[in-house]
Write an enzyme that holds these catalytic residues in place. Structure first.
Site, PDB file in Angstrom:
ATOM      1  N   ARG A  51       0.833  -1.201   0.000  1.00  0.00           N
ATOM      2  CA  ARG A  51       0.000   0.000   0.000  1.00  0.00           C
ATOM      3  C   ARG A  51       0.876   1.263   0.000  1.00  0.00           C
ATOM      4  O   ARG A  51       0.965   1.964  -1.004  1.00  0.00           O
ATOM      5  CB  ARG A  51      -0.946  -0.029   1.234  1.00  0.00           C
ATOM      6  CG  ARG A  51      -2.060   0.995   1.181  1.00  0.00           C
ATOM      7  CD  ARG A  51      -1.668   2.399   1.564  1.00  0.00           C
ATOM      8  NE  ARG A  51      -1.098   2.504   2.914  1.00  0.00           N
ATOM      9  CZ  ARG A  51      -0.512   3.606   3.360  1.00  0.00           C
ATOM     10  NH1 ARG A  51      -0.415   4.689   2.593  1.00  0.00           N
ATOM     11  NH2 ARG A  51       0.007   3.656   4.579  1.00  0.00           N
ATOM     12  N   ASP A  52       1.581   1.523   1.086  1.00  0.00           N
ATOM     13  CA  ASP A  52       2.347   2.768   1.184  1.00  0.00           C
ATOM     14  C   ASP A  52       3.482   2.769   0.169  1.00  0.00           C
ATOM     15  O   ASP A  52       3.852   3.820  -0.366  1.00  0.00           O
ATOM     16  CB  ASP A  52       2.911   2.922   2.610  1.00  0.00           C
ATOM     17  CG  ASP A  52       3.187   4.362   2.983  1.00  0.00           C
ATOM     18  OD1 ASP A  52       3.149   5.229   2.092  1.00  0.00           O
ATOM     19  OD2 ASP A  52       3.445   4.630   4.175  1.00  0.00           O
TER      20      ASP A  52
ATOM     21  N   CYS B 113       4.934   9.235  -0.285  1.00  0.00           N
ATOM     22  CA  CYS B 113       3.537   9.632  -0.133  1.00  0.00           C
ATOM     23  C   CYS B 113       3.234  10.603  -1.260  1.00  0.00           C
ATOM     24  O   CYS B 113       3.954  11.583  -1.449  1.00  0.00           O
ATOM     25  CB  CYS B 113       3.284  10.301   1.221  1.00  0.00           C
ATOM     26  SG  CYS B 113       1.587  10.905   1.362  1.00  0.00           S
TER      27      CYS B 113
HETATM   28  P1  HMG Z   1     -13.023  14.457  -2.493  1.00  0.00           P
HETATM   29  O1  HMG Z   1     -12.759  14.871  -3.905  1.00  0.00           O
HETATM   30  O2  HMG Z   1     -13.151  15.519  -1.457  1.00  0.00           O
HETATM   31  O3  HMG Z   1     -14.265  13.453  -2.398  1.00  0.00           O
HETATM   32  O4  HMG Z   1     -11.864  13.454  -2.053  1.00  0.00           O
HETATM   33  P2  HMG Z   1     -15.773  13.560  -2.803  1.00  0.00           P
HETATM   34  O5  HMG Z   1     -16.537  12.861  -1.742  1.00  0.00           O
HETATM   35  O6  HMG Z   1     -16.117  14.981  -3.142  1.00  0.00           O
HETATM   36  O7  HMG Z   1     -15.825  12.687  -4.144  1.00  0.00           O
HETATM   37  C1  HMG Z   1     -15.168  13.076  -5.323  1.00  0.00           C
HETATM   38  C2  HMG Z   1     -15.095  11.898  -6.277  1.00  0.00           C
HETATM   39  O8  HMG Z   1     -14.324  10.836  -5.710  1.00  0.00           O
HETATM   40  C3  HMG Z   1     -16.461  11.293  -6.607  1.00  0.00           C
HETATM   41  O9  HMG Z   1     -16.366  10.751  -7.909  1.00  0.00           O
HETATM   42  C4  HMG Z   1     -16.571  10.150  -5.639  1.00  0.00           C
HETATM   43  O10 HMG Z   1     -17.416   9.129  -6.070  1.00  0.00           O
HETATM   44  C5  HMG Z   1     -15.148   9.650  -5.591  1.00  0.00           C
HETATM   45  P3  HMG Z   1     -16.866  11.568  -9.229  1.00  0.00           P
HETATM   46  O11 HMG Z   1     -18.287  11.893  -8.935  1.00  0.00           O
HETATM   47  O12 HMG Z   1     -15.988  12.801  -9.301  1.00  0.00           O
HETATM   48  O13 HMG Z   1     -16.625  10.597 -10.323  1.00  0.00           O
HETATM   49  N1  HMG Z   1     -14.828   8.976  -4.320  1.00  0.00           N
HETATM   50  C6  HMG Z   1     -14.293   7.744  -4.241  1.00  0.00           C
HETATM   51  N2  HMG Z   1     -13.937   6.842  -5.164  1.00  0.00           N
HETATM   52  C7  HMG Z   1     -13.442   5.673  -4.744  1.00  0.00           C
HETATM   53  N3  HMG Z   1     -13.243   5.385  -3.435  1.00  0.00           N
HETATM   54  C8  HMG Z   1     -13.590   6.251  -2.484  1.00  0.00           C
HETATM   55  C9  HMG Z   1     -14.125   7.500  -2.875  1.00  0.00           C
HETATM   56  N4  HMG Z   1     -14.568   8.570  -2.184  1.00  0.00           N
HETATM   57  C10 HMG Z   1     -14.981   9.463  -3.083  1.00  0.00           C
HETATM   58  N5  HMG Z   1     -13.378   5.961  -1.202  1.00  0.00           N
HETATM   59  C11 HMG Z   1     -11.086  11.588  -0.754  1.00  0.00           C
HETATM   60  C12 HMG Z   1     -11.830  12.916  -0.748  1.00  0.00           C
HETATM   61  C13 HMG Z   1     -10.796  11.227   0.679  1.00  0.00           C
HETATM   62  C14 HMG Z   1     -11.950  10.554  -1.434  1.00  0.00           C
HETATM   63  C15 HMG Z   1      -9.771  11.790  -1.559  1.00  0.00           C
HETATM   64  O14 HMG Z   1      -9.091  12.892  -1.056  1.00  0.00           O
HETATM   65  C16 HMG Z   1      -8.852  10.583  -1.477  1.00  0.00           C
HETATM   66  O15 HMG Z   1      -9.178   9.520  -1.989  1.00  0.00           O
HETATM   67  N6  HMG Z   1      -7.697  10.741  -0.836  1.00  0.00           N
HETATM   68  C17 HMG Z   1      -6.792   9.614  -0.644  1.00  0.00           C
HETATM   69  C18 HMG Z   1      -5.423  10.100  -0.375  1.00  0.00           C
HETATM   70  C19 HMG Z   1      -4.491   8.945  -0.125  1.00  0.00           C
HETATM   71  O16 HMG Z   1      -4.810   7.782  -0.329  1.00  0.00           O
HETATM   72  N7  HMG Z   1      -3.270   9.312   0.322  1.00  0.00           N
HETATM   73  C20 HMG Z   1      -2.258   8.335   0.600  1.00  0.00           C
HETATM   74  C21 HMG Z   1      -2.532   7.538   1.829  1.00  0.00           C
HETATM   75  S1  HMG Z   1      -2.182   8.389   3.362  1.00  0.00           S
HETATM   76  C22 HMG Z   1      -0.500   8.143   3.613  1.00  0.00           C
HETATM   77  O17 HMG Z   1       0.182   7.646   2.731  1.00  0.00           O
HETATM   78  C23 HMG Z   1       0.070   8.444   4.963  1.00  0.00           C
HETATM   79  C24 HMG Z   1       0.314   7.185   5.807  1.00  0.00           C
HETATM   80  O18 HMG Z   1       1.167   6.279   5.126  1.00  0.00           O
HETATM   81  C25 HMG Z   1       0.948   7.559   7.156  1.00  0.00           C
HETATM   82  C26 HMG Z   1       2.161   8.502   7.001  1.00  0.00           C
HETATM   83  O19 HMG Z   1       3.110   8.149   6.289  1.00  0.00           O
HETATM   84  O20 HMG Z   1       2.078   9.562   7.583  1.00  0.00           O
HETATM   85  C27 HMG Z   1      -1.004   6.462   6.111  1.00  0.00           C
HETATM   86 MG    MG Z   2       3.345   6.446   5.094  1.00  0.00          MG
END
Ligand code: HMG
Ligand code: MG
Length: 298
Positions: free
Chosen positions: A15-16, A240
């Protein structure tokens, strides 16, 4: 404090690690990686994310990956779920444990999940309620615990407040992420001291990216704080997408080497782990980020 005698390693490479790869990676290659990690003895593998494919295209095939992996009894196969939609998709894919992710910095929260910290926490409440009804455990992440790519310094008290809320709402464990890898041991210990005022240390994990080469010393500092769960990534894969310049998590091979040397048990087989790392690096056509793997390759 006496050091833990057993450490639980959470493998976040699929994943990450892979979320940050620009090139397409087939479902078959992801499945092969997860199966190899299972075979190496990892007890927890974060397989994918149910996030928007527009935000993180590489995780789009997560449901297919879940459908095809060989699940070994006793091993947890987890996934990220940022909202109810993601949670429902995860349940439909047969996921038994999800992780929600918040940040200790407002700017990072906006860039990563498009909402404020408090909005994100409010979003997690119904997810955790639904998870409890489905018998699904929820892990919590806090990002930017030792620095933010947009805001710079992050206070340990701010980290403690977010961790406290995640724990209070029902996350069984909270993983504290040094997303950009800028932390050093003194800051790491101070951060854990602040958080343990609210969350028991046995409910906390450390998640260190190795961007500044500080991950292993920070894990050692965390062990001294009694932390016994660490996230790591095979071959040091990843970064990330919303933290420019963030390199991979600390390599699982390197953490295992250190723990083995310290006589701390993990249940993981180094030779099989090295093979899993070598294989995925060949698939990606990249050099391993693990120092141990490099040393063993001669
Ligand atoms: P948004 O644009 O605010 O969401 O994104 P929305 O609710 O307005 O929806 C917009 C569109 O996204 C819509 O589709 C939804 O259906 C779709 P459209 O009508 O435009 O075709 N949608 C989805 N599709 C699939 N799965 C879903 C989903 N939700 C909405 N779950 C949202 C908000 C949270 C969805 C977006 O910002 C997002 O997906 N972010 C993910 C970011 C991410 O994965 N980052 C990496 C992981 S975190 C990390 O790496 C840190 C960590 O490792 C710890 C560390 O290192 O610190 C964990
Ligand atoms: Mg991370």
């Amino acid at each position: 404090m006496t050091l833990p005698t057993y450490v639980r390693l959470i493998e976040v490479g699929p994943r990450d690690g892979l979320q940050n790869e620009a090139q397409p990676i087939s479902v078959a290659d992801k499945v092969q990686l997860v199966d190899a990690l299972t075979d190496a003895g990892l007890g927890y593998i974060e397989v994918g994310s149910f996030v928007s494919p527009k935000w993180v295209p590489q995780m789009a095939g997560s449901a297919e990956v879940f459908a095809q992996i060989q699940r070994k009894p006793g091993v947890v196969y987890g996934a990220l779920a940022p909202n109810m939609r993601g949670f429902e998709d995860a349940v439909a894919a047969g996921v038994k444990e999800v992780a929600v992710f918040a940040a200790a910095s407002e700017a990072f929260s906006q860039r990563n999940i498009n909402c404020s910290i408090s909005e994100s926490l409010a979003r997690f409440v119904p997810i955790i309620e639904a998870a409890q009804q489905h018998g699904i455990s929820v892990r919590g992440y806090v990002s930017c615990v030792l620095g933010c790519p947009y805001e710079g310094q992050v206070s340990a008290q701010q980290v403690a407040q977010v961790a406290k809320e995640l724990y209070a709402m029902g996350c069984y464990e909270v993983s504290l992420g040094d997303t950009i890898g800028t932390g050093t041991p003194t800051a790491t210990r101070a951060m854990f001291e602040a958080v343990t005022a609210y969350v028991p240390r046995e409910k906390l994990a450390g998640h260190f990216h190795d961007t500044y080469g500080q991950a292993l010393v920070n894990i050692y500092a965390s062990l001294q704080e009694g932390i016994a769960v660490f996230d790591s990534s095979i071959a040091g894969l990843g970064g990330c997408p919303y933290a420019k310049g963030a390199s991979g998590n600390v390599a699982t091979e390197d953490v295992l080497y250190m723990l083995n040397g310290m006589g701390i048990e993990t249940g993981i087989d180094m030779d099989k782990l090295l093979l899993a790392g070598e294989h995925i690096c060949n698939v990606l056509g990249r050099v391993t980020g693990s120092r141990v793997a490099k040393a063993r390759q001669g």
